[in-house]
Design a protein around this motif. Structure first.
Motif, PDB file in Angstrom:
ATOM      1  N   LEU A 153     -53.598 -64.834 -36.879  1.00 31.58           N
ATOM      2  CA  LEU A 153     -53.717 -66.581 -36.922  1.00 31.58           C
ATOM      3  C   LEU A 153     -54.625 -67.264 -36.148  1.00 31.58           C
ATOM      4  CD1 LEU A 153     -51.840 -68.855 -37.537  1.00 31.58           C
ATOM      5  CD2 LEU A 153     -50.575 -68.082 -35.548  1.00 31.58           C
ATOM      6  N   SER A 154     -55.287 -66.624 -35.079  1.00 34.59           N
ATOM      7  CA  SER A 154     -56.378 -67.036 -34.250  1.00 34.59           C
ATOM      8  C   SER A 154     -57.655 -67.146 -35.274  1.00 34.59           C
ATOM      9  CB  SER A 154     -56.532 -66.270 -33.004  1.00 34.59           C
ATOM     10  OG  SER A 154     -55.552 -66.414 -32.194  1.00 34.59           O
ATOM     11  N   GLU A 155     -57.754 -66.096 -35.929  1.00 34.27           N
ATOM     12  CA  GLU A 155     -58.856 -66.061 -36.644  1.00 34.27           C
ATOM     13  C   GLU A 155     -58.986 -67.019 -37.834  1.00 34.27           C
ATOM     14  OE1 GLU A 155     -59.146 -62.181 -38.312  1.00 34.27           O
ATOM     15  OE2 GLU A 155     -59.821 -61.326 -36.546  1.00 34.27           O
ATOM     16  N   LEU A 156     -57.653 -67.364 -38.502  1.00 29.57           N
ATOM     17  CA  LEU A 156     -57.420 -68.487 -39.138  1.00 29.57           C
ATOM     18  C   LEU A 156     -57.634 -69.602 -38.522  1.00 29.57           C
ATOM     19  CD1 LEU A 156     -54.138 -67.255 -41.316  1.00 29.57           C
ATOM     20  CD2 LEU A 156     -56.679 -67.576 -41.947  1.00 29.57           C
ATOM     21  N   ARG A 157     -56.979 -70.096 -37.474  1.00 31.31           N
ATOM     22  CA  ARG A 157     -57.663 -71.197 -36.572  1.00 31.31           C
ATOM     23  C   ARG A 157     -58.843 -71.265 -36.634  1.00 31.31           C
ATOM     24  NH1 ARG A 157     -52.774 -71.066 -32.083  1.00 31.31           N
ATOM     25  NH2 ARG A 157     -51.080 -71.580 -33.490  1.00 31.31           N
ATOM     26  N   ARG A 160     -54.596 -83.280 -45.069  1.00 34.13           N
ATOM     27  CA  ARG A 160     -53.985 -82.375 -46.010  1.00 34.13           C
ATOM     28  C   ARG A 160     -54.392 -80.907 -45.612  1.00 34.13           C
ATOM     29  NH1 ARG A 160     -54.638 -86.381 -49.817  1.00 34.13           N
ATOM     30  NH2 ARG A 160     -56.345 -85.316 -50.839  1.00 34.13           N
ATOM     31  N   VAL A 161     -55.615 -80.870 -45.235  1.00 32.00           N
ATOM     32  CA  VAL A 161     -56.122 -79.426 -44.837  1.00 32.00           C
ATOM     33  C   VAL A 161     -55.425 -78.884 -43.645  1.00 32.00           C
ATOM     34  CG1 VAL A 161     -57.939 -78.157 -44.271  1.00 32.00           C
ATOM     35  CG2 VAL A 161     -58.254 -79.666 -46.212  1.00 32.00           C
ATOM     36  N   PHE A 162     -55.583 -79.823 -42.657  1.00 37.20           N
ATOM     37  CA  PHE A 162     -54.792 -79.516 -41.315  1.00 37.20           C
ATOM     38  C   PHE A 162     -53.282 -79.241 -41.642  1.00 37.20           C
ATOM     39  CE2 PHE A 162     -58.383 -81.440 -39.240  1.00 37.20           C
ATOM     40  CZ  PHE A 162     -59.039 -80.350 -38.424  1.00 37.20           C
ATOM     41  N   GLU A 163     -52.637 -79.929 -42.324  1.00 32.40           N
ATOM     42  CA  GLU A 163     -51.287 -79.959 -42.510  1.00 32.40           C
ATOM     43  C   GLU A 163     -50.839 -78.702 -43.421  1.00 32.40           C
ATOM     44  OE1 GLU A 163     -47.653 -82.345 -44.649  1.00 32.40           O
ATOM     45  OE2 GLU A 163     -49.511 -83.059 -44.758  1.00 32.40           O
ATOM     46  N   SER A 164     -52.025 -78.186 -44.239  1.00 38.61           N
ATOM     47  CA  SER A 164     -51.546 -77.195 -45.001  1.00 38.61           C
ATOM     48  C   SER A 164     -51.819 -75.657 -44.063  1.00 38.61           C
ATOM     49  CB  SER A 164     -52.634 -77.101 -46.309  1.00 38.61           C
ATOM     50  OG  SER A 164     -52.336 -75.677 -46.842  1.00 38.61           O
ATOM     51  N   VAL A 176     -61.035 -88.808 -45.059  1.00 37.82           N
ATOM     52  CA  VAL A 176     -59.920 -89.124 -44.163  1.00 37.82           C
ATOM     53  C   VAL A 176     -58.508 -88.410 -44.724  1.00 37.82           C
ATOM     54  CG1 VAL A 176     -58.445 -90.936 -43.097  1.00 37.82           C
ATOM     55  CG2 VAL A 176     -60.966 -90.975 -42.923  1.00 37.82           C
ATOM     56  N   ARG A 177     -58.423 -88.827 -46.027  1.00 33.92           N
ATOM     57  CA  ARG A 177     -57.327 -88.294 -46.714  1.00 33.92           C
ATOM     58  C   ARG A 177     -57.448 -86.857 -46.847  1.00 33.92           C
ATOM     59  NH1 ARG A 177     -58.473 -92.587 -50.281  1.00 33.92           N
ATOM     60  NH2 ARG A 177     -59.421 -91.186 -51.811  1.00 33.92           N
TER      61      ARG A 177
END
Length: 481
Positions: A354-358, A411-415, A406-407
């Motif tokens: 998860l850290s690597e993904l972050r 979405r990327v962060f949310e995904s 901006v859009r």
């Protein structure tokens, strides 16, 4: 022609009488068989006297015993021989030879020597014994094996005999009520008729011998009257060769007859024979009485021993159970610790991923941002170079791109945030406590946690751990999936 000298029949008879009277003036002792006694109602007897050779009569003469002589002779004979004079006896007669014109030649019997008759009976007894011994059957019946409990008895006797009554009463009157199965075969038990009568009943019994354990011949009282029949060879042979043990109780005889001597067992009276049979039962019953006395103590001692042994086994079993439970508990704790270790290891690995993904998301975002910013700076420079016109032309495009960026970024962060939350939930679901709270259970056998490599078999003892409690079960049936 002159008539010859002649005599009347009476003259001839008288001459014969005188001649015989002169020639045979004294008395003689003569042995003969009393073929028939022929006693009249007046008390006189006119016996038929015979002599036999090879069972054929070679001489026969008429005899006469007047009443006064017969009463004396009969009394004396009975006192010595213990039985009356009867047909078929071989006797020693004291006679006077007489001739009667009507009854012809005859013997007037003055006396009979009973000692000769007694000796003849003893000779018959001895001859029978010697003959049986020569044929090798003297002890044949005595060599048979008696049943352990001889209770099926074929009785040869008379239904109205006191001896038979006493015998049956004694057998059935024992305090312990021993059970005997008796069947009466009626027969004549004294005199010449007894020989054939007893033999016939023995033949009847032999045809159904499998129903009996022994044969009992009993005769009550009477002293030695009519006992000569029990010295008869044919009757003695029938008893000696009989396939079942023959027991006799035929009277108060001081001298044993042949039948008594060769029988399997003899008693003086029917009562003696009954006591003998009862003694067999009593002898076998005595150990049972002793056992019944000792049995309660032995049972008590046995029960005490079993109680002590059971107590020891119970304590040993409790110790074994406690030891087994402790071992299982330790094994379960080790399994739980191992499971916790594996979960923690998995969670640590998942946190690292998860850290690597972050980090990747941050790096990608920064790169994208820097890339877009560089493009924007380039556009600004181009706008500056080409002038405000270009700026004006592209301003709208830049503005659109900024709006798009901006859009896209939320979405990327949310995904990525959703992915992260899913990973956290997945890790939480893998927690053993969470799994148990959801109704699942950890099932183990003696080899460990059940799995595809460790399947439960029929008859296995299983341990089931849930959130609330620990259960034990036994596999009754398994179904492969």
């Amino acid at each position: 022609m002159e008539s010859p000298t002649h005599f009347t029949l009476k003259q001839v008879a008288e001459s014969i009488r005188k001649t015989i009277a002169e020639r045979y003036s004294r008395t003689y002792w003569v042995t003969a068989e009393m073929h028939k006694l022929n006693q009249t109602r007046k008390g006189h007897c006119y016996p038929e006297l015979v002599q036999k050779e090879d069972e054929s009569i070679v001489v026969e003469m008429r005899g006469t015993i007047w009443k006064q002589h017969f009463e004396r002779i009969q009394q004396k004979f009975f006192e010595i021989v213990k039985e009356p004079i009867h047909d078929g006896m071989e006797l020693l007669f004291h006679v006077k030879i007489t001739y009667h014109p009507i009854y012809n030649l005859g013997l007037e019997i003055i006396d009979i020597d009973p000692n000769y008759t007694l000796g003849a009976l003893q000779r018959e007894r001895q001859e029978t014994l010697e003959r049986l011994n020569k044929e090798g059957i003297l002890n044949a019946n005595q060599n048979l094996e008696m049943a352990l409990l001889p209770k099926r008895l074929a009785i040869i006797s008379q239904a109205d005999s006191k001896g038979y009554s006493d015998f049956v009463t004694l057998l059935n009157g024992h305090p312990k009520r021993y059970h005997f199965n008796t069947f009466l075969f009626e027969a004549t038990l004294q005199g010449d008729a007894a020989i054939t009568s007893i033999q016939n009943q023995l033949k009847r019994i032999e045809t159904i011998k499998h129903h009996f354990d022994a044969v009992v011949i009993i005769r009550g009282g009477g002293g030695e009257i009519g006992m000569h029949c029990y010295n008869n060879y044919e009757l003695a042979k029938a008893i000696a060769t009989f396939p079942l043990p023959v027991l006799t109780g035929i009277g108060h005889s001081t001298n044993l007859t042949v039948c008594e001597m060769i029988a399997f067992r003899n008693g003086i009276t029917p009562s003696d024979m009954a006591y003998f049979l009862l003694s067999i039962f009593e002898e076998l019953d005595a150990p049972l009485d002793e056992i019944l006395i000792r049995l309660p103590k032995q049972i008590q001692h046995f029960m005490q021993g079993m109680t002590n042994q059971f107590g020891q086994l119970t304590r040993h079993f409790q110790q074994e159970v406690q030891s087994a439970l402790q071992a299982e508990k330790n094994g379960f704790l080790n399994t739980v610790k191992d499971f916790e270790f594996r979960v923690k290891h998995k969670m640590t690995h998942s946190n690292q991923v998860l850290s690597e993904l972050r980090n990747k998301i941050r790096s990608s975002s920064n790169y994208l941002f820097d890339n877009q910013k560089g493009k924007l700076d380039n556009h600004i420079n181009l706008l500056q170079i080409h002038g405000k016109s270009v700026v004006n032309v592209n301003r709208q495009s830049i503005h659109n791109q900024e709006n798009q960026l901006v859009r896209v970024l939320p979405r990327v962060f949310e995904s990525e945030t959703v992915k992260l939350e899913q990973a956290e939930r997945h890790l939480k679901l893998l927690d053993p406590i969470t799994v148990l709270q959801r109704g699942y259970a950890i099932v183990t056998n003696e080899k460990g946690v059940l799995s595809d490599k460790n399947k439960a078999m029929k008859g296995d003892d299983l341990k089931i751990v849930t959130e609330a409690q620990e259960l034990r079960a036994k596999t009754d049936q398994t179904i492969n999936r």
